[in-house]
Design a protein around this motif. Structure first.
Motif, PDB file in Angstrom:
ATOM      1  N   GLY A  28       0.813  -1.206   0.000  1.00 21.46           N
ATOM      2  CA  GLY A  28       0.000   0.000   0.000  1.00 21.46           C
ATOM      3  C   GLY A  28       0.846   1.255   0.000  1.00 21.46           C
ATOM      4  N   ARG A  29       0.546   2.167   0.919  1.00 23.12           N
ATOM      5  CA  ARG A  29       1.244   3.450   0.989  1.00 23.12           C
ATOM      6  C   ARG A  29       2.171   3.529   2.196  1.00 23.12           C
ATOM      7  NH1 ARG A  29      -1.332   7.830   1.806  1.00 23.12           N
ATOM      8  NH2 ARG A  29      -3.184   6.949   2.796  1.00 23.12           N
ATOM      9  N   CYS A  30       2.699   2.380   2.615  1.00 24.71           N
ATOM     10  CA  CYS A  30       3.651   2.402   3.729  1.00 24.71           C
ATOM     11  C   CYS A  30       4.972   3.025   3.301  1.00 24.71           C
ATOM     12  CB  CYS A  30       3.877   0.986   4.270  1.00 24.71           C
ATOM     13  SG  CYS A  30       5.002   0.932   5.690  1.00 24.71           S
ATOM     14  N   ILE A  31       5.609   2.423   2.302  1.00 24.11           N
ATOM     15  CA  ILE A  31       6.892   2.947   1.809  1.00 24.11           C
ATOM     16  C   ILE A  31       6.656   4.168   0.937  1.00 24.11           C
ATOM     17  CG2 ILE A  31       8.928   2.462   0.428  1.00 24.11           C
ATOM     18  CD1 ILE A  31       8.958   0.934   3.029  1.00 24.11           C
ATOM     19  N   TYR A  32       6.008   3.965  -0.199  1.00 26.67           N
ATOM     20  CA  TYR A  32       5.783   5.047  -1.144  1.00 26.67           C
ATOM     21  C   TYR A  32       4.608   5.913  -0.675  1.00 26.67           C
ATOM     22  CZ  TYR A  32       8.770   1.974  -3.847  1.00 26.67           C
ATOM     23  OH  TYR A  32       9.810   1.170  -4.254  1.00 26.67           O
ATOM     24  N   GLU A  33       4.854   7.192  -0.575  1.00 25.53           N
ATOM     25  CA  GLU A  33       3.945   8.215  -0.057  1.00 25.53           C
ATOM     26  C   GLU A  33       4.022   8.318   1.461  1.00 25.53           C
ATOM     27  OE1 GLU A  33      -0.109   8.443  -1.536  1.00 25.53           O
ATOM     28  OE2 GLU A  33       0.430   7.247  -3.287  1.00 25.53           O
ATOM     29  N   LEU A 355      -0.288   8.311   9.856  1.00 23.79           N
ATOM     30  CA  LEU A 355      -1.061   8.300   8.614  1.00 23.79           C
ATOM     31  C   LEU A 355      -0.671   9.529   7.810  1.00 23.79           C
ATOM     32  CD1 LEU A 355      -4.610   7.439  10.030  1.00 23.79           C
ATOM     33  CD2 LEU A 355      -2.895   5.834   9.170  1.00 23.79           C
ATOM     34  N   THR A 356      -0.586   9.372   6.487  1.00 24.33           N
ATOM     35  CA  THR A 356      -0.258  10.513   5.640  1.00 24.33           C
ATOM     36  C   THR A 356      -1.263  10.632   4.505  1.00 24.33           C
ATOM     37  OG1 THR A 356       1.188   9.296   4.107  1.00 24.33           O
ATOM     38  CG2 THR A 356       2.213  10.192   6.095  1.00 24.33           C
ATOM     39  N   GLU A 357      -1.404  11.837   4.044  1.00 27.53           N
ATOM     40  CA  GLU A 357      -2.246  12.133   2.874  1.00 27.53           C
ATOM     41  C   GLU A 357      -1.644  13.345   2.191  1.00 27.53           C
ATOM     42  OE1 GLU A 357      -6.406  14.066   2.858  1.00 27.53           O
ATOM     43  OE2 GLU A 357      -6.790  11.900   2.836  1.00 27.53           O
ATOM     44  N   GLY A 358      -0.958  13.112   1.074  1.00 32.26           N
ATOM     45  CA  GLY A 358      -0.246  14.211   0.444  1.00 32.26           C
ATOM     46  C   GLY A 358       0.812  14.752   1.386  1.00 32.26           C
ATOM     47  N   GLU A 359       0.804  16.067   1.587  1.00 32.66           N
ATOM     48  CA  GLU A 359       1.810  16.672   2.464  1.00 32.66           C
ATOM     49  C   GLU A 359       1.405  16.645   3.933  1.00 32.66           C
ATOM     50  OE1 GLU A 359       0.269  21.307   1.958  1.00 32.66           O
ATOM     51  OE2 GLU A 359       2.186  20.663   1.097  1.00 32.66           O
ATOM     52  N   ARG A 360       0.193  16.150   4.239  1.00 32.49           N
ATOM     53  CA  ARG A 360      -0.278  16.128   5.622  1.00 32.49           C
ATOM     54  C   ARG A 360       0.082  14.814   6.317  1.00 32.49           C
ATOM     55  NH1 ARG A 360      -6.493  17.937   5.442  1.00 32.49           N
ATOM     56  NH2 ARG A 360      -6.567  16.260   3.866  1.00 32.49           N
ATOM     57  N   THR A 449     -13.699   5.178  23.622  1.00 31.92           N
ATOM     58  CA  THR A 449     -13.114   4.024  22.934  1.00 31.92           C
ATOM     59  C   THR A 449     -13.001   4.212  21.426  1.00 31.92           C
ATOM     60  OG1 THR A 449     -15.299   2.966  22.741  1.00 31.92           O
ATOM     61  CG2 THR A 449     -13.975   2.443  24.701  1.00 31.92           C
ATOM     62  N   GLY A 450     -13.918   4.957  20.832  1.00 33.28           N
ATOM     63  CA  GLY A 450     -13.914   5.117  19.382  1.00 33.28           C
ATOM     64  C   GLY A 450     -13.280   6.389  18.883  1.00 33.28           C
ATOM     65  N   ASP A 451     -12.660   7.170  19.756  1.00 31.50           N
ATOM     66  CA  ASP A 451     -12.040   8.438  19.334  1.00 31.50           C
ATOM     67  C   ASP A 451     -10.820   8.183  18.452  1.00 31.50           C
ATOM     68  OD1 ASP A 451     -13.922   9.761  20.810  1.00 31.50           O
ATOM     69  OD2 ASP A 451     -12.561  10.381  22.418  1.00 31.50           O
ATOM     70  N   TYR A 452     -10.629   9.053  17.451  1.00 32.85           N
ATOM     71  CA  TYR A 452      -9.455   8.944  16.583  1.00 32.85           C
ATOM     72  C   TYR A 452      -9.126  10.302  15.984  1.00 32.85           C
ATOM     73  CZ  TYR A 452     -13.031   8.590  12.848  1.00 32.85           C
ATOM     74  OH  TYR A 452     -14.110   8.812  12.006  1.00 32.85           O
ATOM     75  N   ASN A 453      -7.929  10.387  15.418  1.00 34.00           N
ATOM     76  CA  ASN A 453      -7.460  11.619  14.798  1.00 34.00           C
ATOM     77  C   ASN A 453      -7.700  11.590  13.298  1.00 34.00           C
ATOM     78  OD1 ASN A 453      -6.526  12.692  17.243  1.00 34.00           O
ATOM     79  ND2 ASN A 453      -4.558  11.643  17.047  1.00 34.00           N
ATOM     80  N   THR A 454      -7.970  12.747  12.735  1.00 32.68           N
ATOM     81  CA  THR A 454      -8.123  12.890  11.292  1.00 32.68           C
ATOM     82  C   THR A 454      -7.183  13.998  10.811  1.00 32.68           C
ATOM     83  OG1 THR A 454      -9.866  14.572  11.439  1.00 32.68           O
ATOM     84  CG2 THR A 454     -10.557  12.243  11.490  1.00 32.68           C
ATOM     85  N   PHE A 455      -7.084  14.145   9.501  1.00 37.11           N
ATOM     86  CA  PHE A 455      -6.231  15.207   8.972  1.00 37.11           C
ATOM     87  C   PHE A 455      -6.836  16.582   9.251  1.00 37.11           C
ATOM     88  CE2 PHE A 455      -5.278  11.440   6.399  1.00 37.11           C
ATOM     89  CZ  PHE A 455      -3.928  11.349   6.641  1.00 37.11           C
ATOM     90  N   GLU A 456      -8.149  16.619   9.441  1.00 33.85           N
ATOM     91  CA  GLU A 456      -8.803  17.871   9.792  1.00 33.85           C
ATOM     92  C   GLU A 456      -8.707  18.142  11.295  1.00 33.85           C
ATOM     93  OE1 GLU A 456      -9.672  16.483   6.060  1.00 33.85           O
ATOM     94  OE2 GLU A 456     -10.280  15.426   7.903  1.00 33.85           O
TER      95      GLU A 456
END
Length: 496
Positions: A28-33, A355-360, A449-456
């Motif tokens: 997936g996007r582990c190495i690349y990106e 986790l990454t998404e583009g430059e974030r 228990t279900g809390d998580y972080n997002t790019f926003e």
């Protein structure tokens, strides 16, 4: 109130820093990106490696990194990933998503990543589809200082000095994707292949790791230890956490209370696995020379909707933080046999810490657990026991509290404790036998228990200073909120 009893004078073994190791596969996007964007990317990088990712990983003191797989390792031919990038072979990654692998991230790039992280490299060799010669020449290419075809090829490709390869795995999951072998067959193959994983330096010896069992395959462990134990330094173990059946994995978010506790129950199974495999290893290796290497562990949920199912991209909640806390506590308490572990995986895959998404980039709750637990690295495990209650549902019962305690080189106690309850806090009194406490400070990770972080909202879940630990005559009194992990540094007065 529950009491946490600690005996600072009963030391049970050194906690290897490598227990907090990581795993990066061409998946997936582990190495690349995720890790590697190339030198020409607009995303800030040094030699193609993302600056933000490297800085975040350095902050949690990543001690060792496993590469290139995973299942990918046994179809990876290392010569495809050296030399000018424009001339490197392309292939289809048949295991993971059917995408083109252009081999732009190879041996030199991985070693540069380890240099930037300040961590030890753990190379996984190709036994499944590779040859003895191929594996032997890879080791020669990386580690031989003298004149030889492979050492000269390394120099031609821009690296004069050899690298130090700390760990080398001889195959991966050879009971499955690495060749569907029987334990007797693999044991013989391991004996043959490891012979040619040579030590070219008198100052440094490679730590050789044999492919160990899948979960509770105790026959595999027995056969490998009996037939090849004297030829190995470590034996791997793979175990993934999912609440029900492998074929019916559930979503990473939106789970209910029953699923939460069922997942924790499956996480706690790691205790039985490590104990029983260690007992088998003890019969053949009572001196505990051979390490148990849990080089794939973590939560395996459904992929996020709309993503490539072969990329194994999933969100990461406070439930996953509990999985990490419990698992690392278990490894700490078995440090006499568990010498390394590698969470799967580092970035964008399975129970990723980033986790990454583009430059974030975003740090997951699991990342913050590793940040809390890094104080254990290299410490001495000390005897501890916590009073407990059983919580959960009719079908999934778990202990409310889960802990481990070590002593650092300055004589301070490093305490990590998780409250697994989804809705019930707990007051605790830490009682160090025969010692008085002079100070206590800490940090906490808490949430639903279900809390998580997002790019926003990248900091919806994060660690914060914990100021509720009160040192007194009888020890340290503190309160654990529901679904939380706390790390305390406890300073003790000198005896007498």
């Amino acid at each position: 109130m529950k009491k946490l009893y600690v005996n600072p004078d009963e030391k049970l073994g050194r906690i290897s820093p490598e227990i907090q190791g990581h795993f990066s596969e061409h998946l997936g996007r582990c190495i690349y990106e995720g890790i590697f964007v190339g030198e020409d990317s607009e995303i800030p990088n040094i030699n193609g490696l993302r600056t933000d990712v490297v800085e975040a990983l350095r902050a949690i003191r990543v001690p060792v990194l496993r590469w290139p797989g995973g299942c990918f390792a046994d179809e990876y031919h290392w010569m495809d990933g050296i030399g000018e990038k424009s001339g490197r072979k392309k292939m289809i990654n048949t295991h993971w998503g059917g995408v083109v692998e252009d081999n732009s991230f190879g041996t030199h790039e991985f070693m540069e990543l380890c240099r930037q992280l300040g961590c030890k490299p753990y190379i996984n060799g190709n036994l499944g589809s590779g040859t003895v010669r191929e594996m032997s020449e890879w080791v020669e290419y990386m580690t031989f200082e003298g004149t030889s075809p492979m050492a000269d090829l390394r120099r031609k490709n821009g690296r004069e000095e050899p690298w130090q390869v700390d760990y080398f795995g001889v195959g991966n999951e050879n009971w499955g994707c690495g060749g569907n072998m029987l334990p007797e067959y693999y044991a013989n193959e391991y004996r043959r292949y490891q012979t040619y994983v040579r030590d070219y330096s008198e100052e440094h010896r490679i730590y050789r790791i044999a492919c160990g069992p899948n979960g509770d395959d105790y026959e595999w462990t027995d056969t490998l230890m009996k037939m090849a134990g004297k030829f190995m330094d470590g034996l791997s173990l793979h175990y993934y956490t999912y609440p029900y059946e492998w074929e019916n994995k559930t979503a990473a978010t939106g789970f209910d209370l029953a699923e939460y506790y069922q997942t924790l129950k499956k996480t706690l199974y790691m205790e039985e696995l490590v104990t029983r495999h260690s007992e088998i290893m003890d019969r053949y290796d009572p001196e505990k020379r051979v390490g148990l290497i849990v080089d794939e562990w973590g939560a395996w949920h459904q992929v996020e909707p709309g993503t490539n199912p072969g990329f194994l991209y999933q969100q990461n909640t406070m439930r996953d933080a509990m999985i990490a806390a419990v698992t690392l506590n278990i490894f700490n308490k078995h440090c006499s046999r568990v010498k390394m572990a590698n969470i799967a995986q580092m970035v964008n895959v399975l129970q990723a810490v980033l986790l990454t998404e583009g430059e974030r980039m975003v740090k997951t709750p699991t990342y913050h657990v590793f940040d809390l637990y890094k104080a254990h690295q290299g410490g001495q495990l000390v005897r501890s026991y916590v009073e407990n209650e059983t919580i959960g549902t009719d079908t999934a019962q778990v202990p409310q509290l889960h802990e481990s305690v070590s002593m650092d080189e300055d004589g301070r106690l490093q305490v990590t404790i998780a409250n697994l309850s989804a809705d019930q806090g707990q007051e605790i009194l830490l009682c160090p036998a025969g010692r008085k406490v002079s100070a206590a400070e800490g940090r906490i990770l808490r949430g639903n228990t279900g809390d998580y972080n997002t790019f926003e909202r990248p900091d919806a879940v994060k660690t914060e200073a914990y100021t509720e630990a009160a040192a007194g005559e009888k020890g340290v009194r503190f309160a654990l909120p529901a679904c939380s992990v706390v790390h305390l540094t406890v300073s003790l007065e000198e005896n007498g």
